[in-house]
Design a protein around this motif. Structure first.
Motif, PDB file in Angstrom:
ATOM      1  N   TYR A 209     -24.708 127.243 126.350  1.00 34.71           N
ATOM      2  CA  TYR A 209     -24.794 127.794 125.002  1.00 34.71           C
ATOM      3  C   TYR A 209     -24.091 126.955 123.943  1.00 34.71           C
ATOM      4  O   TYR A 209     -24.596 126.782 122.834  1.00 34.71           O
ATOM      5  N   SER A 210     -22.911 126.421 124.261  1.00 36.57           N
ATOM      6  CA  SER A 210     -22.202 125.638 123.250  1.00 36.57           C
ATOM      7  C   SER A 210     -22.932 124.321 122.993  1.00 36.57           C
ATOM      8  O   SER A 210     -23.036 123.878 121.834  1.00 36.57           O
ATOM      9  N   SER A 269     -20.583 109.182 118.197  1.00 36.37           N
ATOM     10  CA  SER A 269     -19.581 110.189 118.556  1.00 36.37           C
ATOM     11  C   SER A 269     -20.030 110.940 119.800  1.00 36.37           C
ATOM     12  O   SER A 269     -21.232 111.061 120.068  1.00 36.37           O
ATOM     13  N   ILE A 270     -19.042 111.450 120.534  1.00 37.80           N
ATOM     14  CA  ILE A 270     -19.306 112.242 121.736  1.00 37.80           C
ATOM     15  C   ILE A 270     -18.643 113.605 121.589  1.00 37.80           C
ATOM     16  O   ILE A 270     -17.455 113.691 121.262  1.00 37.80           O
ATOM     17  N   ILE A 271     -19.417 114.671 121.820  1.00 35.45           N
ATOM     18  CA  ILE A 271     -18.881 116.035 121.803  1.00 35.45           C
ATOM     19  C   ILE A 271     -19.060 116.619 123.201  1.00 35.45           C
ATOM     20  O   ILE A 271     -20.184 116.740 123.700  1.00 35.45           O
ATOM     21  N   LEU A 272     -17.956 116.956 123.835  1.00 38.98           N
ATOM     22  CA  LEU A 272     -17.980 117.517 125.183  1.00 38.98           C
ATOM     23  C   LEU A 272     -18.146 119.036 125.118  1.00 38.98           C
ATOM     24  O   LEU A 272     -17.201 119.765 124.803  1.00 38.98           O
ATOM     25  N   CYS A 273     -19.335 119.511 125.383  1.00 35.25           N
ATOM     26  CA  CYS A 273     -19.597 120.952 125.458  1.00 35.25           C
ATOM     27  C   CYS A 273     -19.631 121.328 126.936  1.00 35.25           C
ATOM     28  O   CYS A 273     -20.657 121.755 127.474  1.00 35.25           O
ATOM     29  N   THR A 274     -18.500 121.145 127.578  1.00 33.72           N
ATOM     30  CA  THR A 274     -18.418 121.218 129.039  1.00 33.72           C
ATOM     31  C   THR A 274     -17.652 122.439 129.528  1.00 33.72           C
ATOM     32  O   THR A 274     -17.151 122.453 130.655  1.00 33.72           O
ATOM     33  N   GLY A 275     -17.557 123.435 128.686  1.00 30.35           N
ATOM     34  CA  GLY A 275     -17.007 124.703 129.127  1.00 30.35           C
ATOM     35  C   GLY A 275     -15.496 124.757 129.206  1.00 30.35           C
ATOM     36  O   GLY A 275     -14.792 123.886 128.686  1.00 30.35           O
TER      37      GLY A 275
END
Length: 449
Positions: A209-210, A269-275
């Motif tokens: 979801y994120s 850029s890197i966005i970690l949507c890894t919980g």
């Protein structure tokens, strides 16, 4: 302590204040309730802060709320039965509100429906440092600190409710070459404004979801392109131009991301949507729930009462993966308050009966095939909590709304937030609104007009 009960609630987020609300409704003179909240306001992650990392007291920032967040689930599935959105706003409003609208709604119920001023039970800017169970006296010692003064103190309680949530300890995986990436790397917990990525090529790591929402937010606010990277399986939505999916990262070489399928992409850029990881460091080991994200974590009777320590006097709220969210917290808070005050029929059961029932739920959870099975489990869980408490019998019916919501997302990930739903309590059909992807005003005045 005699027959007097003294209940500690840790956290004044949506879960903690809901438990507080129901204790107030019961008005049991033999039960005293104290809530410890480390910030200076209630409703937890529904408050926006510009701070990341640590707050003004050097404490880890608890919330990961970002600007322009809109609900990614229909409000009709989150509604309080005794205080509908109609009750609060006096009119039909659209089904997918911005953060401010939802926070205003939750606070309205706490203020307008409570018998007392609930804030008087809350110790603000006070963080719980440690909780131990005392075998001989069958109670708990709670060590807390007043952040403004630095004063540390101990208090005894007969019961403890852990309501600090599960979205506060970011899971941060590492990848070969990530240390030398020249751009910005953040976890979604520290994501605050999608406009900061305008014109950039963004890599979103994650497939839940994120990741879904952060990718859409970045595109909406002007990112040049977004690549999402999945570990197990892709989200497989009909993504608009500008968003694509790739499998897991194999190696990072400068700005070039190499994926395990042999493809590559250059990003800024890197966005970690890894919980997140479940984390309850303030509890001694025998009281500590250890789990991965699940609709029914093991070790909890009724998904609430801890079975592995504390003599059935320690409770957890909001540790489930969430669909019904506010409604589930509400049913859970009611069940816990009635269990503690001894106002539930056929309770307490023996520890053997409790463990047998808990294992039945855990086994059902293990057999889940998809999100629709999760929705059905959560609907049945709310029904189970409702039996004997008098909670609204229509609450589980919102499961049908979530099934449709999942279908709408598959049909069109950009427009699913534009769909109206009908309240299971008031029967009101939601109003229409400007398409979400074109609406950049998330104020209450604009949304409720």
């Amino acid at each position: 302590m005699g027959s007097k009960r003294k209940v500690c609630i840790i956290g004044a987020g949506p879960c903690g204040v809901t438990a507080l609300f129901h204790f107030d409704q019961i008005s049991d003179p033999s039960t005293e309730v104290v809530c410890f909240e480390k910030s200076d306001t209630w409703l937890g992650l529904w408050n926006f802060t510009w701070m990341t990392g640590t707050d003004g007291f050097g404490e880890p920032c608890h919330g990961g709320m970002y600007k322009h967040l809109w609900s990614n689930g229909p409000k009709e599935g989150l509604e309080y039965p005794d205080y509908t959105f109609d009750d609060h706003y006096g009119k039909a409003i659209p089904s997918f509100p911005p953060r401010r609208v939802l926070r205003d709604y939750m606070e309205g119920r706490l203020v307008k429906k409570s018998k007392s001023d609930l804030k008087r039970f809350i110790k603000w800017n006070t963080v719980v440092r440690y909780v131990t169970y005392n075998q001989k006296s069958d109670d708990f010692t709670v060590t807390a600190e007043e952040l403004k003064t630095g004063r540390t103190f101990e208090s005894k309680f007969t019961h403890v409710i852990v309501a600090i949530g599960i979205f506060n300890n970011p899971n941060k995986p590492t990848f070969d070459g990530i240390d030398t990436f020249p751009g910005r790397i953040i976890h979604s917990h520290d994501f605050r404004d999608a406009a900061q990525f305008k014109g950039q090529r963004v890599l979103v790591v994650g497939a839940s979801y994120s990741a879904e929402d952060v990718a859409l937010q970045c595109l909406k606010f002007g990112a040049k392109s977004i690549v999402t990277s999945y570990r197990s399986k892709p989200m497989n939505f009909k993504w608009p131009a500008g968003i694509e999916e790739r499998p897991l990262i194999k190696k990072i070489d400068g700005k070039v991301i190499n994926f395990i399928d042999g493809s590559s992409a250059e990003v800024d850029s890197i966005i970690l949507c890894t919980g997140y990881k479940y984390s309850f460091p303030c509890l001694e080991e025998s009281l500590r729930l250890v789990s991965t994200l699940s609709v029914y974590p093991a070790g909890l009777y009724k998904g609430s009462l801890w079975l592995n320590g504390g003599n059935r006097k320690l409770f957890y709220m909001g540790t489930q993966d969430q669909y019904f969210s506010f409604t589930m917290f509400d049913a859970q808070g009611l069940w816990i308050s009635r269990f503690i005050t001894g106002t539930l029929p056929n309770e307490p059961k023996s520890i053997e009966e409790m463990k047998k029932e808990e294992q039945q739920w855990v086994q059902r959870r293990k057999n889940v095939k998809d999100c629709h099975d999760d929705i059905d489990i959560q609907a049945d869980f709310i029904q189970d909590l409702s039996d004997g408490t008098g909670y609204h019998p229509d609450a589980p019916k919102a499961g049908a709304l979530f099934h449709k919501w999942e279908h709408d997302k598959v049909e069109n990930i950009i427009t699913y937030r534009d769909q109206p739903f009908k309240s299971v309590y008031s029967g009101t059909m939601a109003a229409q609104h400007k398409p979400w992807f074109q609406d950049f005003d998330d104020s209450i005045a604009s949304f409720v007009k």
